[in-house]
Design a protein around this motif. Sequence first.
Motif, PDB file in Angstrom:
ATOM      1  N   MET A  40      -2.709  13.197  -0.303  1.00 57.82           N
ATOM      2  CA  MET A  40      -1.503  12.169  -0.792  1.00 57.82           C
ATOM      3  C   MET A  40      -1.430  11.299   0.164  1.00 57.82           C
ATOM      4  SD  MET A  40       0.579  12.107  -3.261  1.00 57.82           S
ATOM      5  CE  MET A  40       0.693  13.824  -3.954  1.00 57.82           C
ATOM      6  N   ASN A  41      -2.454  10.263   0.020  1.00 57.14           N
ATOM      7  CA  ASN A  41      -2.642   9.362   1.368  1.00 57.14           C
ATOM      8  C   ASN A  41      -2.240   7.990   0.826  1.00 57.14           C
ATOM      9  OD1 ASN A  41      -4.378   8.745  -0.865  1.00 57.14           O
ATOM     10  ND2 ASN A  41      -6.313   8.700   0.370  1.00 57.14           N
ATOM     11  N   PHE A  42      -1.029   7.770  -0.010  1.00 58.69           N
ATOM     12  CA  PHE A  42      -0.355   6.557  -0.109  1.00 58.69           C
ATOM     13  C   PHE A  42       0.037   5.905   0.940  1.00 58.69           C
ATOM     14  CE2 PHE A  42       0.204   8.845  -4.180  1.00 58.69           C
ATOM     15  CZ  PHE A  42      -0.184   7.865  -5.086  1.00 58.69           C
ATOM     16  N   ILE A  43       0.381   6.609   2.051  1.00 57.65           N
ATOM     17  CA  ILE A  43       1.180   6.043   3.301  1.00 57.65           C
ATOM     18  C   ILE A  43       0.221   5.209   3.974  1.00 57.65           C
ATOM     19  CG2 ILE A  43       0.411   8.015   4.847  1.00 57.65           C
ATOM     20  CD1 ILE A  43       3.791   6.493   4.532  1.00 57.65           C
ATOM     21  N   GLY A  44      -1.185   5.602   4.028  1.00 56.44           N
ATOM     22  CA  GLY A  44      -2.048   4.874   4.482  1.00 56.44           C
ATOM     23  C   GLY A  44      -2.381   3.194   4.104  1.00 56.44           C
ATOM     24  N   ILE A  45      -1.813   3.016   3.106  1.00 52.23           N
ATOM     25  CA  ILE A  45      -1.710   1.376   2.520  1.00 52.23           C
ATOM     26  C   ILE A  45      -0.100   1.112   2.250  1.00 52.23           C
ATOM     27  CG2 ILE A  45      -3.977   1.547   1.625  1.00 52.23           C
ATOM     28  CD1 ILE A  45      -2.699   2.016  -1.396  1.00 52.23           C
ATOM     29  N   GLY A  46       0.673   1.735   2.931  1.00 49.28           N
ATOM     30  CA  GLY A  46       2.274   1.282   2.985  1.00 49.28           C
ATOM     31  C   GLY A  46       2.783   1.412   1.544  1.00 49.28           C
ATOM     32  N   LEU A  47       2.477   2.654   0.942  1.00 49.81           N
ATOM     33  CA  LEU A  47       3.001   2.756  -0.388  1.00 49.81           C
ATOM     34  C   LEU A  47       3.610   3.972  -0.421  1.00 49.81           C
ATOM     35  CD1 LEU A  47       0.433   1.093  -2.907  1.00 49.81           C
ATOM     36  CD2 LEU A  47       2.711   0.193  -1.903  1.00 49.81           C
ATOM     37  N   ILE A  50      -8.343   0.119  -5.853  1.00 51.25           N
ATOM     38  CA  ILE A  50      -7.947  -0.730  -4.959  1.00 51.25           C
ATOM     39  C   ILE A  50      -8.633  -2.046  -5.384  1.00 51.25           C
ATOM     40  CG2 ILE A  50      -8.197  -1.575  -2.583  1.00 51.25           C
ATOM     41  CD1 ILE A  50      -6.174   0.773  -2.866  1.00 51.25           C
ATOM     42  N   LYS A  51      -9.771  -2.067  -6.003  1.00 49.56           N
ATOM     43  CA  LYS A  51     -10.245  -3.509  -6.322  1.00 49.56           C
ATOM     44  C   LYS A  51      -9.318  -3.831  -7.474  1.00 49.56           C
ATOM     45  CE  LYS A  51     -15.219  -2.461  -4.979  1.00 49.56           C
ATOM     46  NZ  LYS A  51     -16.623  -1.921  -5.407  1.00 49.56           N
ATOM     47  N   ALA A  52      -9.022  -3.262  -8.393  1.00 50.80           N
ATOM     48  CA  ALA A  52      -8.253  -3.400  -9.642  1.00 50.80           C
ATOM     49  C   ALA A  52      -6.825  -4.259  -8.899  1.00 50.80           C
ATOM     50  CB  ALA A  52      -8.068  -2.348 -10.613  1.00 50.80           C
ATOM     51  N   MET A  53      -6.275  -3.325  -8.059  1.00 54.12           N
ATOM     52  CA  MET A  53      -5.214  -3.931  -7.393  1.00 54.12           C
ATOM     53  C   MET A  53      -5.374  -5.264  -7.033  1.00 54.12           C
ATOM     54  SD  MET A  53      -3.875  -0.153  -5.814  1.00 54.12           S
ATOM     55  CE  MET A  53      -2.702  -0.929  -4.949  1.00 54.12           C
ATOM     56  N   LEU A  54      -6.387  -5.818  -6.316  1.00 56.21           N
ATOM     57  CA  LEU A  54      -6.652  -6.851  -5.611  1.00 56.21           C
ATOM     58  C   LEU A  54      -7.125  -8.115  -6.572  1.00 56.21           C
ATOM     59  CD1 LEU A  54      -8.405  -5.360  -2.227  1.00 56.21           C
ATOM     60  CD2 LEU A  54      -6.012  -6.277  -2.531  1.00 56.21           C
ATOM     61  N   ASP A  96      -5.756  -4.698   3.554  1.00 57.75           N
ATOM     62  CA  ASP A  96      -6.631  -5.420   4.350  1.00 57.75           C
ATOM     63  C   ASP A  96      -7.528  -4.358   5.411  1.00 57.75           C
ATOM     64  OD1 ASP A  96      -7.543  -8.205   5.154  1.00 57.75           O
ATOM     65  OD2 ASP A  96      -6.888  -7.262   7.143  1.00 57.75           O
ATOM     66  N   ALA A  97      -6.713  -3.599   5.943  1.00 56.01           N
ATOM     67  CA  ALA A  97      -7.301  -2.507   6.727  1.00 56.01           C
ATOM     68  C   ALA A  97      -8.295  -1.590   5.931  1.00 56.01           C
ATOM     69  CB  ALA A  97      -6.367  -1.690   7.509  1.00 56.01           C
ATOM     70  N   PHE A  98      -7.888  -1.247   4.899  1.00 56.90           N
ATOM     71  CA  PHE A  98      -8.770  -0.436   4.065  1.00 56.90           C
ATOM     72  C   PHE A  98     -10.143  -1.116   3.618  1.00 56.90           C
ATOM     73  CE2 PHE A  98     -10.289   0.886  -0.362  1.00 56.90           C
ATOM     74  CZ  PHE A  98     -10.426   2.394  -0.263  1.00 56.90           C
ATOM     75  N   VAL A  99      -9.900  -2.498   3.049  1.00 57.20           N
ATOM     76  CA  VAL A  99     -10.935  -3.369   2.457  1.00 57.20           C
ATOM     77  C   VAL A  99     -12.032  -3.335   3.857  1.00 57.20           C
ATOM     78  CG1 VAL A  99     -11.759  -5.433   1.739  1.00 57.20           C
ATOM     79  CG2 VAL A  99      -9.903  -4.399   0.749  1.00 57.20           C
ATOM     80  N   SER A 100     -11.370  -3.548   5.039  1.00 57.39           N
ATOM     81  CA  SER A 100     -12.251  -4.034   6.157  1.00 57.39           C
ATOM     82  C   SER A 100     -12.819  -2.857   6.725  1.00 57.39           C
ATOM     83  CB  SER A 100     -11.328  -4.875   7.055  1.00 57.39           C
ATOM     84  OG  SER A 100     -10.960  -6.076   6.657  1.00 57.39           O
ATOM     85  N   PRO A 111     -17.504   7.440 -12.942  1.00 49.83           N
ATOM     86  CA  PRO A 111     -18.288   7.799 -12.046  1.00 49.83           C
ATOM     87  C   PRO A 111     -18.587   7.126 -10.837  1.00 49.83           C
ATOM     88  CG  PRO A 111     -19.368   7.987 -13.899  1.00 49.83           C
ATOM     89  CD  PRO A 111     -18.116   7.487 -14.211  1.00 49.83           C
ATOM     90  N   ASP A 112     -19.017   5.872 -11.160  1.00 49.73           N
ATOM     91  CA  ASP A 112     -19.577   4.878 -10.279  1.00 49.73           C
ATOM     92  C   ASP A 112     -18.273   4.621  -9.491  1.00 49.73           C
ATOM     93  OD1 ASP A 112     -21.829   4.921 -11.331  1.00 49.73           O
ATOM     94  OD2 ASP A 112     -21.599   3.204 -12.651  1.00 49.73           O
ATOM     95  N   ALA A 113     -17.096   4.435  -9.832  1.00 49.68           N
ATOM     96  CA  ALA A 113     -15.882   4.301  -8.839  1.00 49.68           C
ATOM     97  C   ALA A 113     -15.114   5.438  -8.721  1.00 49.68           C
ATOM     98  CB  ALA A 113     -15.071   3.288  -9.885  1.00 49.68           C
ATOM     99  N   LEU A 114     -15.784   6.591  -8.362  1.00 50.09           N
ATOM    100  CA  LEU A 114     -15.315   7.835  -8.030  1.00 50.09           C
ATOM    101  C   LEU A 114     -14.229   8.312  -9.071  1.00 50.09           C
ATOM    102  CD1 LEU A 114     -15.491   7.945  -4.200  1.00 50.09           C
ATOM    103  CD2 LEU A 114     -17.061   8.780  -5.853  1.00 50.09           C
ATOM    104  N   ASN A 115     -14.086   7.783 -10.056  1.00 57.02           N
ATOM    105  CA  ASN A 115     -13.120   8.052 -10.882  1.00 57.02           C
ATOM    106  C   ASN A 115     -11.645   7.483 -10.645  1.00 57.02           C
ATOM    107  OD1 ASN A 115     -14.689   9.316 -13.014  1.00 57.02           O
ATOM    108  ND2 ASN A 115     -14.571  11.279 -11.550  1.00 57.02           N
ATOM    109  N   SER A 116     -11.819   6.506  -9.904  1.00 52.33           N
ATOM    110  CA  SER A 116     -10.466   5.759  -9.504  1.00 52.33           C
ATOM    111  C   SER A 116      -9.737   5.232 -10.620  1.00 52.33           C
ATOM    112  CB  SER A 116     -10.804   4.660  -8.331  1.00 52.33           C
ATOM    113  OG  SER A 116     -11.565   3.729  -9.065  1.00 52.33           O
TER     114      SER A 116
END
Length: 259
Positions: free
Chosen positions: A132-139, A67-71, A247-251, A22-27
């Motif tokens: 279905m927002n993968f497109i926002g990070i180019g995936l 995303i944090k795990a991906m980075l 980078d845009a997501f993190v920033s 829950p602290d990570a919105l179940n990511s």
Amino acid sequence: MSYQTLEVTKEKHVITVTLNRPDALNSMNGQMIQELRDCFTSLLNEKDAQILILKGSGRAFSAGGDIKAMLANDGSFEMKTIMKQLEELALAYYSLPMLTIASVHGAAAGLGYSLVLASDFIVAEKSAKLAMNFIGIGLVPDGGGHFFLKERTGIPGAKHIIWQGKMMTGDEAHAAKLIDQVAEDGTLQDTTNALVKHLSHSPVEAMISSKQILHGTKMDELKSVLAEEAKVQTNLRTSEDHLEGIDAFVSKRKPFFNQ
């Protein structure tokens, strides 16, 4: 079997699987993906349960891939391993010998939304945020997202939903035939329970048999989609658009794609 990122309970013929970060919105980090794969695989031989409810703890169903795990670059989110586990996860969930219900509140985005769309019944609160927002990070969608979305909307609809990547409320998703039932905010549990009660008084064995017949005709297609998603996603992870999107997501800024 015990899990660190899931809660799994069984009451009579109903199994409830709760995403529990829950602290990570179940990511979904590597551990949750592996545990979901293990959980669904273990349930393939379940003889007593007829209904599975999938839901999230805290404020959301799931914000999607972590995303944090991906980075982190610590080996916990190695792409080829993750994509293989997602393939096994999706195939197991689609093959479950029970009726599956996604019970959605808050965000259900990206990979979390792929899992929702794989369910037999989808109930979401009016204020849910489905994307279905993968497109926002180019995936591209993964976890079978292309297949499950196309099954609901057809190919033209699936393409535009993927390309737009926009967030929909429960009402908007229902109008687009992406979910089956809208619950008033604060009534999701009661609405889900009512659906379970209705199904429990239905000829569930016959319903499950029809599911298995219909899904059996689609297994090769799903396997093909998952293989293509894995290949494309692995390549896109090093693309300039993906790096810009991350980078845009993190920033917390708008991405500028030029590729």
